[in-house]
Design an enzyme around this catalytic site. Structure first.
Site, short mmCIF file in Angstrom:
data_model
loop_
_atom_site.label_atom_id
_atom_site.label_comp_id
_atom_site.label_asym_id
_atom_site.label_seq_id
_atom_site.Cartn_x
_atom_site.Cartn_y
_atom_site.Cartn_z
N LYS A 1 -62.63 -107.81 -50.22
CA LYS A 1 -62.68 -106.60 -51.07
C LYS A 1 -62.58 -107.03 -52.53
CE LYS A 1 -58.20 -106.77 -52.43
NZ LYS A 1 -57.85 -107.16 -53.82
N ASP B 1 -52.15 -104.75 -48.69
CA ASP B 1 -53.59 -104.50 -48.59
C ASP B 1 -54.05 -104.17 -47.17
OD1 ASP B 1 -53.73 -105.07 -51.26
OD2 ASP B 1 -54.75 -106.99 -51.06
#
Length: 256
Positions: A9, A139
């Site tokens: 990401k 995350d």
């Protein structure tokens, strides 16, 4: 054999909103990088203990996949998980660089949890899985929900999908590893008192392309960039105009 992709990401923007209970709170836009991913595979193998291959530079106890295995096992008390990993080993094919702000370790652990849920038929909802994941790393919930793009807030546990087309991004990771904990600690010591919550009101409503084109300044878009520059001044030498900074670094990205 069972396989799953663990995508990287980038943080389109990342703003620190405060500090509570020893951790920073944030507001960020996470976006999946479609063409950069690790692969997690469960391969048949007679194993005496939980076995991971492909992460030789990390001890088993500090490996996020092992932490995810332990958390799932403790949470479910499911003997099927134990039995499965006596008959399978975990093989990780790494492509996402470490200490790069791309979430590689978290993505690996989240993909592992999603694959275990599937192959062991675990009776656990995605929401429960995300909550469990948040105990391993901030995350993980984003990767467990498997959204392409999302606004992430709180300690990382609040994940709201954002409908937009994935951007075509070019990534550049210099030969500098950024320690996330050190970057956050430096932010707290030097920059926490400077945060202004009113300076990014409404950012979460704008699409990612508009944010990158309208804000344009990587220091303004990512609060951790300034902290990373304090710890790793050599980042200044490798930064280029028109490139943005992901997470706690060290990866830069730009629109293709």
């Amino acid at each position: 054999m069972h396989s799953i992709k663990a995508h990287a990401k980038v943080n389109i923007f990342l703003k620190i909103t405060g500090h509570k209970d020893g951790y920073h709170t944030l507001l960020s836009r996470f976006m999946r990088v479609e063409d950069l991913y690790d692969t997690i595979t469960f391969e048949p193998c007679e194993c005496d203990t939980f076995t991971i291959e492909g992460c030789d530079d990390i001890t088993l106890e500090s490996n996020t996949i092992y932490k995810a295995y332990k958390a799932l096992n403790d949470y479910t008390g499911d003997l099927d998980i134990l039995n499965f990993f006596y008959k399978h080993k975990v093989v990780v094919t790494k492509r996402i660089p470490s200490q790069a702000g791309l979430g590689g370790g978290s993505s690996d652990a989240a993909a592992f949890m999603r694959l275990v849920k599937e192959v062991c038929n675990l009776m656990i909802s995605t929401e429960e899985l995300a909550k469990l994941g948040s105990t391993i790393g901030a995350d993980l919930p984003f990767f467990i929900y498997n959204y392409q793009s999302a606004n992430v807030s709180g300690f990382g546990e609040i994940v709201e999908p954002f409908e937009e087309k994935l951007l075509s991004l070019e990534l550049y990771t210099p030969d500098i590893g950024c320690d996330t904990a050190v970057v956050y600690k430096t932010f707290k010591e030097h920059l926490l008192n400077d945060i202004s919550l009113c300076s990014f009101i409404g950012w979460e409503k704008l699409d990612s392309r508009t944010l990158l084109e309208r804000i344009a300044d990587p220091i303004v878009l990512n609060d951790l960039y300034g902290a990373a520059l304090i710890v790793y001044p050599e980042l200044k030498e490798v930064s280029k105009a028109g490139w943005f900074f992901s997470g706690s670094g060290s990866t830069f990205f730009r629109l293709n």
